[in-house]
Enzyme design. Structure first.
Site, short mmCIF file in Angstrom:
data_model
loop_
_atom_site.label_atom_id
_atom_site.label_comp_id
_atom_site.label_asym_id
_atom_site.label_seq_id
_atom_site.Cartn_x
_atom_site.Cartn_y
_atom_site.Cartn_z
N THR A 95 1.00 -1.36 0.17
CA THR A 95 -0.19 -0.79 -0.34
C THR A 95 0.35 0.58 -0.24
O THR A 95 0.35 1.96 -0.40
CB THR A 95 -0.81 0.14 0.73
OG1 THR A 95 -0.18 -0.08 2.55
CG2 THR A 95 -1.95 -1.04 1.03
N SER A 101 16.69 0.70 -0.68
CA SER A 101 17.48 1.96 -0.52
C SER A 101 18.11 2.44 -1.51
O SER A 101 18.65 4.04 -1.90
CB SER A 101 18.55 1.56 0.66
OG SER A 101 18.10 0.86 1.66
N THR A 127 8.07 -9.25 -1.79
CA THR A 127 7.15 -10.35 -0.47
C THR A 127 6.40 -10.41 -0.98
O THR A 127 5.54 -9.91 -1.50
CB THR A 127 6.83 -9.57 0.61
OG1 THR A 127 8.13 -9.49 0.96
CG2 THR A 127 6.49 -10.04 2.18
N ILE A 306 21.96 -18.62 26.52
CA ILE A 306 21.23 -19.17 27.44
C ILE A 306 20.76 -20.50 27.63
O ILE A 306 20.66 -21.33 28.28
CB ILE A 306 19.68 -18.22 27.80
CG1 ILE A 306 20.83 -17.28 28.63
CG2 ILE A 306 19.08 -18.50 29.23
CD1 ILE A 306 20.24 -16.16 28.58
N HIS A 307 20.61 -20.87 26.66
CA HIS A 307 19.71 -22.48 25.86
C HIS A 307 20.81 -23.09 26.17
O HIS A 307 20.94 -24.64 26.22
CB HIS A 307 18.54 -22.48 24.90
CG HIS A 307 17.55 -21.65 24.56
ND1 HIS A 307 16.18 -20.47 25.08
CD2 HIS A 307 16.34 -22.85 25.44
CE1 HIS A 307 15.95 -20.60 24.67
NE2 HIS A 307 15.63 -22.17 25.40
N GLY A 308 22.35 -22.88 26.12
CA GLY A 308 23.59 -23.55 25.33
C GLY A 308 23.50 -24.37 24.32
O GLY A 308 22.50 -23.50 23.61
N GLU A 332 14.41 -2.82 5.11
CA GLU A 332 13.69 -1.43 5.19
C GLU A 332 14.58 -0.78 5.10
O GLU A 332 14.93 1.09 5.89
CB GLU A 332 12.54 -0.96 5.96
CG GLU A 332 11.04 -1.87 5.69
CD GLU A 332 10.49 -0.81 5.19
OE1 GLU A 332 11.00 0.47 4.33
OE2 GLU A 332 8.95 -1.70 4.34
N SER A 335 20.98 -1.23 8.79
CA SER A 335 21.62 -0.35 10.25
C SER A 335 22.38 0.65 9.56
O SER A 335 22.52 1.90 9.89
CB SER A 335 21.88 -1.38 10.34
OG SER A 335 21.33 -1.39 11.49
#
Length: 351
Positions: A95, A101, A127, A306-308, A332, A335
């Site tokens: 839309t 870029s 998309t 953290i899950h290792g 979009e 960085s």
């Protein structure tokens, strides 16, 4: 700005979250592994108003605000960023007819032929390129005019001369269809020109601000999902006789991610708030998109850590967050592009 959500917005968040938990979460890995775009989900999304979030009511839309839009995308991305990306692309990219870029460097051409336009070229990274019924494509209509010689066109699926090309085998967000679209003497009616001839690129630059708010919201949602997955695992996983959430190293990761996510959310809502009030948001949108996407990468990385070892296997959600999140620093505008935009906006204020 009043940072409190209204009662309607609180209800909206709850409704979209319940929908995502019920209709999306049970199928996330199935869709991801099969690279299946869940077309069967679209009518349900539509019934909830998510296929026309900011469309005016006279066109069948929900007429929500930009902040409402952020809430919707955030809650979908918390469960599956593929679905969030598809919804964002439908509501914003098509839309708003945004492009890359370096849209001014495009090679697809459109030539006026009587009461028609004839397109030749290709559209990459489209998309819904294989599943969408309608698309917006940018094409050069006057090469000599540079960025003011690019126009936007509405093209229906099945138009002779338009075919779907290669489907991209992506690292992440695999349930969101992405493919190339090819145009070979694709003839469309003259009234399928979208807006004013030669103003397609100019309009694209104007709507990029809104698109970046959408990706920022998606990043916040993805980061929230990764954070919650890590938090729940840390409370359940035992090591040395106690839950790993009791170890300082884990607690610091939890604290840092929670703080960064909240900061990103506020940056995103600020940009949306200003958009709702008709202000230009180039600076705010780029700041929100840059920060939210990069802290989301960190949240997904910490989720795996953290899950290792379990963060490296598909039995747990950590690895999918890790794969999905990288796109947020690319789509979009990368960085690097965001930093250029931010710096130029700040320098321009100095005169």
């Amino acid at each position: 700005m009043d940072f409190r959500l209204t009662e309607e917005q609180t209800l909206l968040r709850r409704s979209v979250r319940e929908f995502a938990e019920t209709e999306i979460r049970p199928h996330v890995m199935e869709w991801d592994q099969a690279q299946h775009f869940p077309i069967e989900l679209v009518p349900k999304l539509g019934a909830l108003g998510l296929m026309g979030i900011q469309f005016p009511e006279e066109y069948g839309g929900a007429a929500m605000s930009a902040v409402d839009y952020c809430i919707c995308i955030e809650e979908l991305a918390r469960v599956d960023s593929s679905v969030a990306l598809s919804v964002a692309a439908h509501n914003g990219l098509c839309t708003g007819h945004t492009s890359g870029s370096d849209a001014a460097g495009m090679r697809t051409m459109a030539v006026k032929d009587g009461a028609s336009w004839v397109l030749n070229g290709s559209k990459t990274f489209t998309t819904h390129g294989r599943v969408g019924d309608v698309m917006v494509a940018m094409a050069v209509t006057d090469r000599a005019a540079g960025s003011k010689g690019i126009s936007a066109f509405v093209i229906d699926k099945g138009t002779p001369g338009m075919t779907a090309g290669k489907k991209e085998d992506k690292l992440g967000m695999r349930a969101s269809d992405t493919s190339e679209v090819l145009f070979e003497n694709c003839r469309i009616p003259a009234d399928h020109l979208l807006g004013v001839e030669g103003q397609g690129f100019v309009n694209t630059m104007q709507v990029l601000d809104a698109g970046r708010i959408g990706i920022a919201a998606l990043s916040v949602g993805l980061a929230q999902g990764a954070y919650e997955a890590a938090l729940h695992y840390a409370k359940e996983r035992k090591a040395f006789g106690k839950a790993i959430s009791q170890f300082q190293a884990i607690q610091w990761k939890i604290a840092d991610n929670a703080t960064r996510i909240e900061a990103a959310r506020l940056l995103t809502y600020r940009a949306a708030y200003r958009k709702d009030r008709g202000h230009r948001t180039t600076l705010e949108s780029s700041m929100a998109k840059l920060y939210a996407s990069e802290i989301a990468v960190k949240a997904a990385d910490d989720c795996v850590q953290i899950h290792g070892g379990y963060g490296f296997v598909k039995d747990y959600p950590a690895e999918k967050f890790f794969r999905d999140v990288k796109l947020t620093t690319i789509g979009e505008g990368t960085s690097e592009i965001q930093r250029l935009v931010i710096a130029r906006q700040l320098l321009a204020r100095l005169g």
